[in-house]
Design a protein around this motif. Sequence first.
Motif, PDB file in Angstrom:
ATOM      1  N   GLY A  46      52.592 -25.583  27.426  1.00 48.09           N
ATOM      2  CA  GLY A  46      53.103 -25.649  28.800  1.00 48.09           C
ATOM      3  C   GLY A  46      53.483 -24.270  29.302  1.00 48.09           C
ATOM      4  N   TRP A  47      54.228 -23.540  28.489  1.00 50.82           N
ATOM      5  CA  TRP A  47      54.638 -22.194  28.886  1.00 50.82           C
ATOM      6  C   TRP A  47      53.428 -21.294  29.128  1.00 50.82           C
ATOM      7  CZ3 TRP A  47      58.786 -20.802  31.004  1.00 50.82           C
ATOM      8  CH2 TRP A  47      60.006 -21.390  30.667  1.00 50.82           C
ATOM      9  N   TYR A  48      52.434 -21.487  28.284  1.00 53.89           N
ATOM     10  CA  TYR A  48      51.251 -20.647  28.402  1.00 53.89           C
ATOM     11  C   TYR A  48      50.605 -20.843  29.774  1.00 53.89           C
ATOM     12  CZ  TYR A  48      46.772 -18.581  27.191  1.00 53.89           C
ATOM     13  OH  TYR A  48      45.658 -17.797  27.166  1.00 53.89           O
ATOM     14  N   VAL A  49      50.438 -22.104  30.154  1.00 48.67           N
ATOM     15  CA  VAL A  49      49.844 -22.386  31.462  1.00 48.67           C
ATOM     16  C   VAL A  49      50.751 -21.868  32.582  1.00 48.67           C
ATOM     17  CG1 VAL A  49      49.073 -24.196  33.023  1.00 48.67           C
ATOM     18  CG2 VAL A  49      48.627 -24.391  30.575  1.00 48.67           C
ATOM     19  N   ALA A  50      52.046 -22.151  32.451  1.00 46.28           N
ATOM     20  CA  ALA A  50      52.973 -21.768  33.518  1.00 46.28           C
ATOM     21  C   ALA A  50      52.965 -20.259  33.721  1.00 46.28           C
ATOM     22  CB  ALA A  50      54.371 -22.255  33.175  1.00 46.28           C
ATOM     23  N   LEU A  51      52.968 -19.520  32.620  1.00 44.10           N
ATOM     24  CA  LEU A  51      52.990 -18.056  32.743  1.00 44.10           C
ATOM     25  C   LEU A  51      51.731 -17.540  33.417  1.00 44.10           C
ATOM     26  CD1 LEU A  51      54.576 -16.817  29.416  1.00 44.10           C
ATOM     27  CD2 LEU A  51      55.320 -16.290  31.731  1.00 44.10           C
ATOM     28  N   TRP A  52      50.596 -18.099  33.003  1.00 39.80           N
ATOM     29  CA  TRP A  52      49.343 -17.653  33.613  1.00 39.80           C
ATOM     30  C   TRP A  52      49.304 -17.992  35.101  1.00 39.80           C
ATOM     31  CZ3 TRP A  52      45.525 -14.486  33.261  1.00 39.80           C
ATOM     32  CH2 TRP A  52      45.219 -13.928  32.020  1.00 39.80           C
ATOM     33  N   LEU A  53      49.945 -19.093  35.421  1.00 36.28           N
ATOM     34  CA  LEU A  53      49.958 -19.496  36.813  1.00 36.28           C
ATOM     35  C   LEU A  53      50.896 -18.589  37.620  1.00 36.28           C
ATOM     36  CD1 LEU A  53      50.026 -23.270  37.498  1.00 36.28           C
ATOM     37  CD2 LEU A  53      50.671 -21.635  39.226  1.00 36.28           C
ATOM     38  N   PHE A  54      52.058 -18.352  37.021  1.00 38.00           N
ATOM     39  CA  PHE A  54      53.117 -17.690  37.780  1.00 38.00           C
ATOM     40  C   PHE A  54      52.928 -16.175  37.868  1.00 38.00           C
ATOM     41  CE2 PHE A  54      57.299 -15.661  37.949  1.00 38.00           C
ATOM     42  CZ  PHE A  54      57.770 -16.208  39.129  1.00 38.00           C
ATOM     43  N   ALA A  55      52.689 -15.543  36.715  1.00 42.75           N
ATOM     44  CA  ALA A  55      52.792 -14.080  36.666  1.00 42.75           C
ATOM     45  C   ALA A  55      51.844 -13.375  37.646  1.00 42.75           C
ATOM     46  CB  ALA A  55      52.591 -13.601  35.240  1.00 42.75           C
ATOM     47  N   ALA A  58      52.980 -13.935  41.194  1.00 41.47           N
ATOM     48  CA  ALA A  58      54.252 -13.296  41.524  1.00 41.47           C
ATOM     49  C   ALA A  58      54.065 -11.800  41.708  1.00 41.47           C
ATOM     50  CB  ALA A  58      55.275 -13.573  40.428  1.00 41.47           C
ATOM     51  N   ILE A  59      53.253 -11.208  40.843  1.00 40.41           N
ATOM     52  CA  ILE A  59      53.024  -9.762  40.991  1.00 40.41           C
ATOM     53  C   ILE A  59      52.355  -9.489  42.331  1.00 40.41           C
ATOM     54  CG2 ILE A  59      51.734  -7.792  40.083  1.00 40.41           C
ATOM     55  CD1 ILE A  59      52.157  -9.036  37.294  1.00 40.41           C
ATOM     56  N   PHE A  60      51.363 -10.329  42.653  1.00 40.62           N
ATOM     57  CA  PHE A  60      50.695 -10.157  43.938  1.00 40.62           C
ATOM     58  C   PHE A  60      51.697 -10.303  45.079  1.00 40.62           C
ATOM     59  CE2 PHE A  60      48.683 -11.945  47.684  1.00 40.62           C
ATOM     60  CZ  PHE A  60      47.729 -10.985  47.941  1.00 40.62           C
ATOM     61  N   LEU A  61      52.555 -11.294  44.952  1.00 36.79           N
ATOM     62  CA  LEU A  61      53.547 -11.544  45.998  1.00 36.79           C
ATOM     63  C   LEU A  61      54.414 -10.310  46.213  1.00 36.79           C
ATOM     64  CD1 LEU A  61      54.782 -13.704  47.846  1.00 36.79           C
ATOM     65  CD2 LEU A  61      56.318 -14.300  45.989  1.00 36.79           C
ATOM     66  N   ALA A  62      54.861  -9.706  45.109  1.00 35.14           N
ATOM     67  CA  ALA A  62      55.732  -8.525  45.218  1.00 35.14           C
ATOM     68  C   ALA A  62      54.988  -7.399  45.923  1.00 35.14           C
ATOM     69  CB  ALA A  62      56.182  -8.083  43.830  1.00 35.14           C
ATOM     70  N   VAL A  63      53.737  -7.171  45.494  1.00 38.24           N
ATOM     71  CA  VAL A  63      52.967  -6.081  46.099  1.00 38.24           C
ATOM     72  C   VAL A  63      52.743  -6.364  47.580  1.00 38.24           C
ATOM     73  CG1 VAL A  63      50.748  -4.908  46.095  1.00 38.24           C
ATOM     74  CG2 VAL A  63      51.852  -5.486  43.933  1.00 38.24           C
ATOM     75  N   TRP A  64      52.353  -7.574  47.862  1.00 40.01           N
ATOM     76  CA  TRP A  64      52.016  -7.925  49.235  1.00 40.01           C
ATOM     77  C   TRP A  64      53.244  -7.830  50.149  1.00 40.01           C
ATOM     78  CZ3 TRP A  64      47.470  -7.996  51.300  1.00 40.01           C
ATOM     79  CH2 TRP A  64      47.282  -8.568  52.566  1.00 40.01           C
ATOM     80  N   LEU A 140      44.947 -16.835  43.337  1.00 39.54           N
ATOM     81  CA  LEU A 140      45.308 -16.213  42.060  1.00 39.54           C
ATOM     82  C   LEU A 140      46.034 -17.205  41.168  1.00 39.54           C
ATOM     83  CD1 LEU A 140      46.610 -12.597  42.675  1.00 39.54           C
ATOM     84  CD2 LEU A 140      44.926 -13.349  40.993  1.00 39.54           C
ATOM     85  N   ALA A 141      47.005 -17.902  41.759  1.00 40.08           N
ATOM     86  CA  ALA A 141      47.808 -18.830  40.965  1.00 40.08           C
ATOM     87  C   ALA A 141      46.910 -19.900  40.366  1.00 40.08           C
ATOM     88  CB  ALA A 141      48.891 -19.457  41.837  1.00 40.08           C
TER      89      ALA A 141
END
Lengths: 458, 418, 260
Positions: A46-55, A58-64, A140-141
């Motif tokens: 579960g964590w593996y999927v969540a991290l791939w989904l989120f990270a 989120a990075i894109f969101l910060a940059v954007w 991306l997500a």
Amino acid sequence: MTFNAAALLLLILGLALIGWLAGRARSAMLAGRAGRKLHSRPQYHGWYVALWLFAPAAIFLAVWTSASPALITNQVLTTPAAESLPAFGFERGAILSDARSVAQGQQAAVRLPAAAPLVKPYAEATAHYAWIGIAAMLALALAGGAYAFTRIRPEFRARTRVERIVMLLLLLASLVAILTTFGIVLSLLFESLRFFSLVPVSELLFGTYWNPQSGAPVADTFGGIPLFWGTVLIGAIIAMLVAIPIGMMSAVYLTQYAAPRVRRWVKPCLEILAGVPTVVYGYFAALTVAPALRNFAVMLGVPNASTESALAAGIVMGVMIIPFVSSMADDSINAVPQAMRDGSLALGATPNETIRQVLIPAALPGVMGGILLAVSRAIGETMIVVMAAGLSANLTANPFASVTTVTAQIVKLLTGDQEFDSAKTLAAFALGLVLFLVTLLLNIVALRIVKKYREAYE
Amino acid sequence: MNRDTAPTDWNAPAMQSRIARRYAAERRFKALGLGAVLLSGLFLAFLLFVMVGNGARGFTYTHVAVPIDFKATPLTVDASRLDDPDADQVIANAGLSDIVAFAAGEALGEGGSDVISENAWKEVRTAIKADPDLLTGKTVFELPASSRIDIAAKEGAKGELGARVAALKANGRLSTGIHWPFFRNADATDPAVAGIWGALKGSVLTIVIAFLIAFPTGVLAALYLEEYAPKNRWTDLIEVSINNLAAVPSIIFGLLALAVFINWFGLCQASALVGGLTLALMTMPVIVIAARNAIKAVPPSIRDAALGVGASPVQVVFHHVLPLALPGILTGTIIGMARALGETAPLLLIGMRAFIGDVPNGICSPSTVLPMQIFLWSDEVDRGFVEKTSAAIIVLLILLLSMNALAIYLRNKFEKRW
Amino acid sequence: MTQDDLTIADPKMKAEGVDVFYGDKQAIKDVSIDVGTDLVTAFIGPSGCGKSTFLRSLNRMNDTVASARVTGRITLDGEDIYAPSMDVVQLRARVGMVFQKPNPFPKSIYDNVAYGPRIHGLAAAKADLDSIVERALVRAGLWDEVKDRLGESGTALSGGQQQRLCIARAIAVDPEVILMDEPCSALDPIATAKIEELIHELRGKYAIVIVTHNMQQAARVSQRTAFFHLGTLVEYGKTTDIFTNPKQDRTKDYITGRYG
Ligand SMILES: Nc1ncnc2c1ncn2[C@@H]1O[C@H](COP(=O)(O)OP(=O)(O)OP(=O)(O)O)[C@@H](O)[C@H]1O
Ligand SMILES: [Mg+2]
């Protein structure tokens, strides 16, 4: 349609939660179907999927989020409506921000008439980029989530993967400190080099006349000596004359004489003194201490007595540093082994002889380190000098006269209304570089000494 | 006894007087120590005394009772528009300020409109928006006095002004009460309506951003350095950076923010976002150092026990070490945050010095913070701002003290000795 | 406790009914003992029985422990050392102390030894001070080893040398009694032998009290031995008697190593 970062963050957090649940469920199901034991417990999948989904999202969101305002403004500036804008300056910024506020719904109507035609382009540009951003982020997500989801197998080592990602995160977090240091060094260095191409280094370091004219690199007006002297006079001389004796004596009294109950009450009081914000000290210096000192100086007949005196700033700064010196001295004296004290007392020395001739000499390296740190803190202190020491660069030893410091001048140079590239602005960075290097040196030496000293009494 | 010297004669007068001198020196030294402690205490007490003495009055304000008869001087606005977002504009355009000034002149005689603040009509406007029925009748409004009158009423005044205030008092027109606009408004040029709400909200936004960035980063970095980092040159470099950053003057962070966040990334100037980022960089090293000490204090036996039952290193840290170290980490974080909350210098450089008359409504809108508001007010020429400055200082000190008290409480509550 | 043949006619120090408390906890219960002028007295007993506590009450070093409280009577040359008129500074100059772990000050060898004479004003001129330092170092058996490097830091010496330096430091103020709390416990056998030799030399010049865990050492250096147990003085007598013919079972058990 605006780009609301907080809402979008919530959205991808929600998606990540769904991903977590899905990943966990799928791994459990696969394991059940294959009748095999999972390598990692389902929640790691579960964590593996969540991290791939989120990270990635989120990075894109910060940059954007940080990039899109500039993009939007650029697009607005290309529209015909922007042609009537003033070329630069405060007004231009005000008009743009007024139009932006209206376009993004934070404000009902424009305040500046000139902003009215820009509202529509702004709204259009905002919506345009918002759609692009949201679409890219969601893509991306989903891509990340889908990739991770398809990799789930009973034998898949999800825990190892997740832990590797966690380790990477930890490493990245600790790199922020280095990045900050590099950021400081590079930005200061970069702007300083531009300054030194206008004004020679030697003038800044050794010139004796400081009076930067409006923006222009007029020769012989960037001599830093009066500032350096002012900084030393206030931070390293007057403040230390106040802080060292009082701080040391307080520490001695608290560690050697005071009853534990007194100690328990006085130490928090000193901590309060340390927690008072510098702007309050500055206000206090300017409002109460400086006028009193001026009257005193006038009474003595001191020439050039000013309400913005080096003495007022220095004394108040000294008071601010007292708790710092006292706690450093406290630590150093406490680190001296009790046996040393007993040895002296057993010879018939009085406590005062023991303290002065045995404890303080033994604690001296630690105390010296503490004092260096205190000096570094005093010369970097800004608000007290901005508010109480004044801005006139005098090269004088008269403590009742007004002097200025490096920090006060940095503030003065950067809070005017001028071009970022002017010699004045760049000079602030050059001063910052000098300040950074000096405090860096003091800190490194001080931390070395303190560390050595601690080791000596391990 | 086969001594080869005569034993010391402790009772010889010379020796006795020497001992007396040594004891006198001892008493002097002890008194000096006590004096130093008292001096620090005295200074703290004096500072608090001055601030509270000046500031207590900043929370109250002199009000003037002015009856306004909207039947005689009607305000012609469409009642349906009073709920619109631009109702303020509508009422202002309808000429409320003139009506209020006129009413003041009627009630207080010649120059009556100088007795109330030039922004007093805004208070009337707020009241009307809350209760449109006021527009149909005659009401007595308690309007803020002008700054001059307020000071004269509070401190006493001589001459014409003094006589004026005395007359108003005799008529029962003046009253002193809690100054709500101070808690409700943002900055203004008129002390009658200037408030700290804008700055307070800016401070909260800024600190929340700083916390959200600095806390996770700081804790993760500390975990890495304490638990996993190999001993090599890189780690040393990180250590030196962190220790040094914790002692770098705060204004340097302002220069960094100006160069990187504003000029390079083009982030919104004078905003809570940039302020928060700046303060986050500044507090992160403090949090790292506190967190490392807290993590160090967790005994190795706990790690060994967890590793012994087959937990992976990451599980050991997140299931065992971190929870045990958390109180210590929180204490350090709160102290770091309190310091950030009181910080002014770096924020001066990212444009927060500008006059901001609106309450910030987002992390990107121009805002100011409480210490900056104090700095700005301390520079105002209008004497009415002296007590406002001290009042703002009191608010700031209360915030900081409660944060520090929380930290001390946490420290004492969770102080563990393994 | 005192028996006829060991009654000391003119004891240097005399303790009568001494109790010592740390807060509510009693560490020493009703101890009476005489310390003879020309004798070495050894305190032995299991760990935690209160030897150090009692020793420290002989020169009022317990005053430095906030929770400590001493009752009973201890006299030095007949003067009550806990009397208000007694001056601690003077008392400690007359009753010197050497600690378990060598604790030289982080100063030069010379300054370590000169510290006491300086604060008490025992030397009028630099030459006097030089000779006091030299004599103390000679007596402590350290002179030959350090005479060429008096300016070096005292902490740079070896453990055994440091302990002898501390003894020299105590001797330099010309005390009448020297209290030693396990002075050899941090030292190797050779350094221990040197200190024991030194105690032999000093015997007769000072009244010496030594706390030790080492039975052989007590037997070798002392003439009188006191055995403490759980805060009480169990037996006190001539060292030869205590070791060859203890009167109490507890003493015998301890000496023969049955507990401790
Ligand atoms: N500062 C103190 N505060 C409280 N209790 C103490 C203190 N110093 C010693 N004690 C207690 O007093 C008792 C006697 O201690 P003391 O140090 O005198 O024993 P000792 O015979 O010297 O032991 P050792 O042979 O281990 O040195 C012990 O129970 C000890 O715990
Ligand atoms: Mg002992």
